[in-house]
Design an enzyme around this catalytic site. Structure first.
Site, PDB file in Angstrom:
ATOM      1  N   TYR A  59       6.711 -11.320  15.687  1.00  0.00           N
ATOM      2  CA  TYR A  59       5.521 -11.973  16.447  1.00  0.00           C
ATOM      3  C   TYR A  59       6.177 -12.793  17.663  1.00  0.00           C
ATOM      4  O   TYR A  59       5.187 -12.860  18.659  1.00  0.00           O
ATOM      5  CB  TYR A  59       4.541 -12.681  15.636  1.00  0.00           C
ATOM      6  CG  TYR A  59       3.615 -11.582  14.648  1.00  0.00           C
ATOM      7  CD1 TYR A  59       2.522 -11.233  15.323  1.00  0.00           C
ATOM      8  CD2 TYR A  59       3.922 -11.590  13.300  1.00  0.00           C
ATOM      9  CE1 TYR A  59       1.792 -10.303  14.310  1.00  0.00           C
ATOM     10  CE2 TYR A  59       3.279 -10.876  12.489  1.00  0.00           C
ATOM     11  CZ  TYR A  59       2.252 -10.358  13.093  1.00  0.00           C
ATOM     12  OH  TYR A  59       1.477  -9.308  12.119  1.00  0.00           O
ATOM     13  N   CYS A 102       0.632 -15.010   4.121  1.00  0.00           N
ATOM     14  CA  CYS A 102       1.259 -14.087   4.988  1.00  0.00           C
ATOM     15  C   CYS A 102       2.370 -13.218   4.525  1.00  0.00           C
ATOM     16  O   CYS A 102       3.315 -13.980   3.679  1.00  0.00           O
ATOM     17  CB  CYS A 102       1.685 -14.780   6.275  1.00  0.00           C
ATOM     18  SG  CYS A 102       2.164 -13.721   7.679  1.00  0.00           S
ATOM     19  N   ARG A 152     -10.873  -3.830  15.858  1.00  0.00           N
ATOM     20  CA  ARG A 152      -9.631  -4.242  16.048  1.00  0.00           C
ATOM     21  C   ARG A 152      -9.344  -3.182  17.219  1.00  0.00           C
ATOM     22  O   ARG A 152      -8.106  -3.601  18.130  1.00  0.00           O
ATOM     23  CB  ARG A 152      -8.750  -3.830  14.797  1.00  0.00           C
ATOM     24  CG  ARG A 152      -7.281  -3.791  15.196  1.00  0.00           C
ATOM     25  CD  ARG A 152      -6.526  -3.261  13.874  1.00  0.00           C
ATOM     26  NE  ARG A 152      -5.175  -3.421  13.918  1.00  0.00           N
ATOM     27  CZ  ARG A 152      -4.226  -3.391  13.126  1.00  0.00           C
ATOM     28  NH1 ARG A 152      -4.580  -2.880  11.816  1.00  0.00           N
ATOM     29  NH2 ARG A 152      -2.802  -3.440  13.355  1.00  0.00           N
ATOM     30  N   HIS A 198       2.280 -16.496  12.165  1.00  0.00           N
ATOM     31  CA  HIS A 198       2.880 -15.442  13.231  1.00  0.00           C
ATOM     32  C   HIS A 198       3.277 -16.307  14.280  1.00  0.00           C
ATOM     33  O   HIS A 198       3.209 -15.756  15.293  1.00  0.00           O
ATOM     34  CB  HIS A 198       1.569 -14.849  13.676  1.00  0.00           C
ATOM     35  CG  HIS A 198       1.040 -13.681  12.548  1.00  0.00           C
ATOM     36  ND1 HIS A 198      -0.045 -12.757  12.792  1.00  0.00           N
ATOM     37  CD2 HIS A 198       1.524 -13.599  11.457  1.00  0.00           C
ATOM     38  CE1 HIS A 198      -0.026 -12.036  11.656  1.00  0.00           C
ATOM     39  NE2 HIS A 198       0.806 -12.572  10.676  1.00  0.00           N
ATOM     40  N   ASN A 244      -6.520 -12.530   8.632  1.00  0.00           N
ATOM     41  CA  ASN A 244      -6.138 -12.892   9.829  1.00  0.00           C
ATOM     42  C   ASN A 244      -7.281 -13.404  10.837  1.00  0.00           C
ATOM     43  O   ASN A 244      -8.407 -12.727  10.840  1.00  0.00           O
ATOM     44  CB  ASN A 244      -5.390 -11.574  10.661  1.00  0.00           C
ATOM     45  CG  ASN A 244      -3.848 -11.560  10.097  1.00  0.00           C
ATOM     46  OD1 ASN A 244      -3.249 -12.878   9.949  1.00  0.00           O
ATOM     47  ND2 ASN A 244      -3.448 -10.390   9.838  1.00  0.00           N
TER      48      ASN A 244
END
Length: 421
Positions: free
Chosen positions: A244, A164, A90, A194, A144
């Site tokens: 987002y 989500c 990440r 998102h 995700n």
């Protein structure tokens, strides 16, 4: 009822376990299995999970294992919350895109594509093993990028629903601003994972009074601060974008911010170390306050609600999920995965009717859906050219020089996770 959590060693898990304990009348779990290859983390998380159940008087059994096949054997539902490559991957997803002047984020843009390429093959392997263990088991995906992962699962014929926490977060915040119970707030939530907008906020159900105009008029500053976008923009749009959408509506501003502060991955990694130390304390028998800063607010309530509805034991009649379009948004293919309100039951979600949307929203939804289709193709078949095409299609990238440079960086940083590289 047996429920299995793949990625059960996550520091998220005590949030989930707390919800299972509090909401046991909605979802009566007899056996909860936490599966994770990281045995050291699993031992710490599993110990706290058992103490949370004991403190709240839950009689269910909690099992921890690194054996995936044993963990999913006989499970009625399997919840996926894994992170291939961990926080180290990440960290890279959030940093190398910035070298090309693009947003570095783990679920969208180039970083989101990298995560999809690492994740989809692993999730499909897990899903096949779930299907062999129990063909009727439901798979709830919280991993995700949820839209792409759920699309991969559904395309492969699995009984899967994506989840989500953005919608339930809005529901709880709006309920507090409106001084009403969360169950009274029904969101007209539409888009892709998102990439969603609240186009209405109705009280009492899908046919109730739309109080979104009042919400923006009376609480516009608070809502704007929450999504980190200017109030005049929200008033102009007449909707509430998810936070987002800031990556799209304020891309360059976000890039400047990200270049001047530590990555979110670094912050989360530090929090995880602190949380795991707390979880090792045998006196701790509730989720610590620090966990709220980790992310995933109200995740447990959403997961309980969805699992209960899918397994026929209750749950809210309408829930926001990621599921097949099937004509709900007529400008998208039927096999696109959208995030909308749906009636959820043992046969799965049935999306509610969505009124015609402003072209301002349909254009971006269609664009990102095309990217997701190309991203899934790259995840399933590999190849530098497929990665390049997906990046070129993404509205946060779009220029061939950026797409070319980002392709090289993506492959270089993820080679160990890409069978074809």
């Amino acid at each position: 009822m047996k429920l299995t959590v793949v990625g059960g060693g996550s520091t998220y898990t005590p949030e989930l376990v707390d919800g299972f304990a509090r909401l046991r009348d909605t979802l009566p779990i007899e056996e909860l299995v936490l599966v994770d290859p990281a045995a050291d983390r699993l031992e710490l998380v599993g110990g706290l999970a058992r103490r949370i159940f004991a403190r709240q008087g839950h009689t269910g059994r909690i099992v921890t294992t690194s054996d995936l096949d044993a963990g999913v054997d006989g499970a009625d539902a399997v919840l996926l919350q894994l992170r291939v490559g961990g926080q180290a991957a990440r960290e890279k997803d959030e940093t190398w895109p910035l070298e090309c002047g693009c947003v570095g984020q783990e679920t969208t843009g180039a970083g989101g594509l990298a995560k999809a390429l690492r994740t989809v093959p692993v999730v499909l392997d897990i899903a096949e093993r779930v299907r062999r263990a129990n063909p009727r088991a439901w798979i709830i995906d919280f991993t995700n990028p949820v839209g792409i992962v759920t699309r991969a699962l559904l395309r492969a014929g699995h009984r899967a629903v994506g989840l989500c926490n953005v919608a339930i977060g809005f529901q709880r915040k709006f309920a507090a601003l409106l001084d009403t119970a969360p169950a009274e707030v029904h969101l007209a939530h539409v888009g892709l994972n998102h990439l969603t907008w609240e186009t209405g906020v109705r009280l009492g159900g899908p046919d109730g009074e739309d109080v979104l105009p009042r919400l923006l008029a009376e609480h516009g500053d608070a809502v704007a601060a929450d999504v980190r976008l200017p109030r005049p923009l929200l008033e102009s749009l007449g909707v509430v974008p998810s936070y987002y959408l800031r990556y799209y509506y304020a891309h360059d501003e976000v890039v400047r911010e990200l270049r001047t502060k530590p990555s979110r991955a670094a912050e989360v990694a530090a929090m995880e170390r602190e949380l795991l130390a707390m979880y090792g304390d045998p006196a701790l028998d509730e989720k610590p306050a620090l966990l709220a800063r980790r992310g995933g607010a109200f995740y447990s309530e959403a997961a309980v609600d969805l699992a209960a509805a899918l397994l026929g034991g209750g749950g809210s009649p309408y829930q926001v999920v990621n599921t097949l379009n099937r004509g709900t948004l007529p400008f998208l293919p039927d096999d696109a995965v959208i995030e909308v309100q749906a009636a959820v039951g043992p046969e799965g979600p049935a999306p509610l009717r969505v009124p015609a949307l402003d072209p301002l929203f349909t254009g971006l939804i269609a664009n990102v859906t095309a990217y997701e289709d190309l991203a899934l193709d790259a995840a399933l078949r590999g190849g530098r050219d497929r990665v390049f095409r997906a990046l070129l299609a993404h509205p946060l990238i779009g220029q061939y020089e950026y797409a070319d440079a980002l392709t090289d960086r993506l492959v270089a940083h993820n080679r160990e996770h890409l069978a074809w590289a």
